[in-house]
Enzyme design. Structure first.
Site, PDB file in Angstrom:
ATOM      1  N   SER A  42      -7.142  -3.750   2.592  1.00 33.53           N
ATOM      2  CA  SER A  42      -6.141  -4.587   2.643  1.00 33.53           C
ATOM      3  C   SER A  42      -4.933  -3.868   3.379  1.00 33.53           C
ATOM      4  CB  SER A  42      -5.637  -5.425   1.846  1.00 33.53           C
ATOM      5  OG  SER A  42      -5.114  -4.696   0.610  1.00 33.53           O
TER       6      SER A  42
ATOM      7  N   LYS B 267       3.668  -1.553   3.304  1.00 36.06           N
ATOM      8  CA  LYS B 267       2.561  -2.692   3.391  1.00 36.06           C
ATOM      9  C   LYS B 267       3.536  -4.273   2.962  1.00 36.06           C
ATOM     10  CE  LYS B 267      -1.776  -3.619   1.120  1.00 36.06           C
ATOM     11  NZ  LYS B 267      -2.815  -3.277   0.474  1.00 36.06           N
TER      12      LYS B 267
ATOM     13  N   SER C 199      -8.765  -0.623  -0.906  1.00 38.89           N
ATOM     14  CA  SER C 199      -7.922  -1.044   0.040  1.00 38.89           C
ATOM     15  C   SER C 199      -6.886   0.163   0.638  1.00 38.89           C
ATOM     16  CB  SER C 199      -6.955  -2.257  -0.231  1.00 38.89           C
ATOM     17  OG  SER C 199      -7.729  -3.570  -0.483  1.00 38.89           O
TER      18      SER C 199
END
Length: 512
Positions: free
Chosen positions: A169, A93, A193
């Site tokens: 996210s 990520k 997230s």
């Protein structure tokens, strides 16, 4: 889109002429590592397969925003550690998880091209497990939204329906896994997230307990301890094995949980009969969809069939205080992050190339006094005590992960007039008018309406997971969340494996 009865899709290997085709998309990470270990494939062949899959589907889903193909090849050529995931392709990520010599933009135009000077401790542990890094995944700016639609890189798309969000996210990581680029990718969870994108994309997502996973050397803790990192996976055993790899303190850990590193081993042990309380009532007093209710009822029925005691419960929680405490922390950290970015870039906050909404959130954070912030943080203990009392009677709490099925792309965008208002306010420094109007705080509350269940575990620090047990009539996933007592990831993982065996989900692959 694929129906539940559709056959699994395989991606035959063409990387080595004459080699036996590998059903790349039908293996989890441990399965791929085992093939490498037995000599049935190689790390180079797996990387070629992952890159080929990425090149085929990423233009549709926009999951990978920084390809690192040569970096991955260089890792293999230099020799990989003999770890549990040796040779398995892996995506990181593009937030928090720093890899030396590679860009880390945190989803922001302002940070594009910024190179990390060293690995974060988490990235180092990923590396020592033998993973092959070959890209960074899409995330909202500073990880602030439950959808992944940064202005810097454009929206990530849900492989189950390209018109819907993969969540946020960690939405880019989730989309890449669901699309079959990798079986596992990194994620972080500050308000849901990991769990939200797992629920949106039909994956397994575990948020570990506060203090379980290291945060150094760049930070002592993330979001006052509300945020942590781990992975999203297709199989439960991959999540357990990875937690064995990354758990344990480092030099930055302020309140570490000492790990026994036996999460994979615990999956071989029988699960006791559990007492599970469930609710589909929003923690912040907003309506939830019929699908969210149906998802929990489906999970409750399955749990009863597996021999567990399941009971509807009412969680006596001050939802307004929960939302306010979360948003106070959220606004405050945006303000601090923008100050830090401005210092790093030798700029003023007003000149930073960040989204208008991010600047407005940062201004709201600057208006919060130290006393107000501390008062809000102290309320976290009220929520922790509520859950402590709940766990005296019940082993786990079951809720929907989401308040509805994954929303269409653009659903969290402000109306046109609000977007224009934010531009004008930022341009002319009219933030006090904005504060008086209460517009942005109301926008934040409206966004939480779709995601009202996940923040509780972040503020209390409790471990929680999303399990993919339900698909809506639109063939979109909608996960079920389970919250356990502090430090009890073992029970979550054991139950998840039991559910995975009872209702397998790994071979449900969207047709792209």
């Amino acid at each position: 889109m694929e129906t539940p009865s559709a056959a699994p899709v395989s991606t035959p290997s063409t990387a080595q002429e004459g080699s036996v085709p590998i059903d790349y998309r039908n293996h989890d990470a441990m399965g791929l590592a085992d093939l490498v270990r037995r000599g049935e494939t190689s790390a180079g062949e797996l990387l070629d397969l992952a890159i080929a899959r990425a090149e085929a589907v990423n233009p549709k889903i926009n999951a990978i925003i920084t390809p690192l193909y040569d970096y991955g090849r260089a890792q293999i050529n230099a020799g990989l550690p003999d770890g549990p995931f040796s040779g398995v392709p892996f995506l990181l990520k593009d937030l928090l998880c720093a890899v030396e010599g590679t860009p880390l933009s945190n989803g922001s135009n302002a940070l594009k091209g910024r190179i990390s000077p060293r690995d974060s401790e988490l990235a180092s542990r990923f590396r020592r497990s033998g993973l092959v890094f070959f890209g960074k995944t899409n995330t909202p700016e500073l990880g602030l939204m439950g959808v992944t639609e940064p202005k810097a890189f454009g929206p990530a798309r849900n492989p189950w329906n390209l018109n819907h969000t993969p969540g946020g996210s960690s939405g880019g990581s989730a989309a890449a896994i669901a699309a079959g680029i990798v079986p596992m990718a990194s994620g972080g969870d500050g308000g849901g997230s990991i769990r939200i994108p797992a629920a949106c994309c039909g994956l397994f997502g575990l948020k570990p307990s506060r203090g379980r996973v290291p945060t150094g050397p760049y930070a002592q803790e993330f979001w006052d301890g509300a945020a942590t990192e781990h992975v999203l996976t297709r199989s439960v055993r991959d999540s357990a094995a990875m937690l064995d790899v990354i758990a344990g303190p480092d030099g930055s850990s302020p309140y570490p949980l000492r790990s026994r590193n036996n999460y994979l081993e615990c999956l071989s042990q029988p699960l006791r009969k559990l007492r599970i309380g469930y609710t589909s009532t929003s923690f912040i007093g907003r309506p939830v969809s019929a699908d969210a209710v149906a998802a929990v009822e489906h999970s409750a029925k399955l749990l009863e069939q597996l021999g567990h005691e399941v009971e509807a419960v009412e969680i006596r929680l001050d939802g307004e205080a929960l939302a306010d405490s979360y948003l106070t922390m959220y606004f405050g950290h945006v303000a601090a992050d923008l100050e830090f970015m401005a210092q790093q870039l030798g700029s003023r906050i007003s000149n930073l190339d960040v989204e208008d909404a991010t600047k407005v959130l940062g201004f709201l954070g600057k208006t919060i006094s130290a006393g107000d912030f501390v008062q809000a943080k102290r309320r976290w203990n009220d929520f922790a005590q509520t859950m402590h009392l709940f766990h005296q009677r019940y082993d786990l709490l079951l809720t929907p992960t989401l308040g509805s099925e994954p929303v269409p792309t653009g659903s969290f965008e402000p109306p046109a007039w609000e977007a224009v208002a934010m531009k004008v306010i930022n341009a002319f420094g009219l933030h006090k008018l904005l504060l008086k109007s209460g517009m942005v705080k109301q926008m934040a509350l409206d966004n939480l309406e779709k995601l009202p269940f996940t923040q509780l575990a972040n503020l209390t620090g409790l471990p929680a997971m999303s399990v993919p047990l339900y698909w809506t009539a639109n063939n979109l996933p909608l996960g079920s969340q389970f919250i356990a007592p502090m430090g009890d990831e073992n029970t979550l993982l054991q139950l998840a494996q039991q559910l995975e065996q009872a209702q397998p989900w790994m071979r449900r692959i969207p047709d792209l």
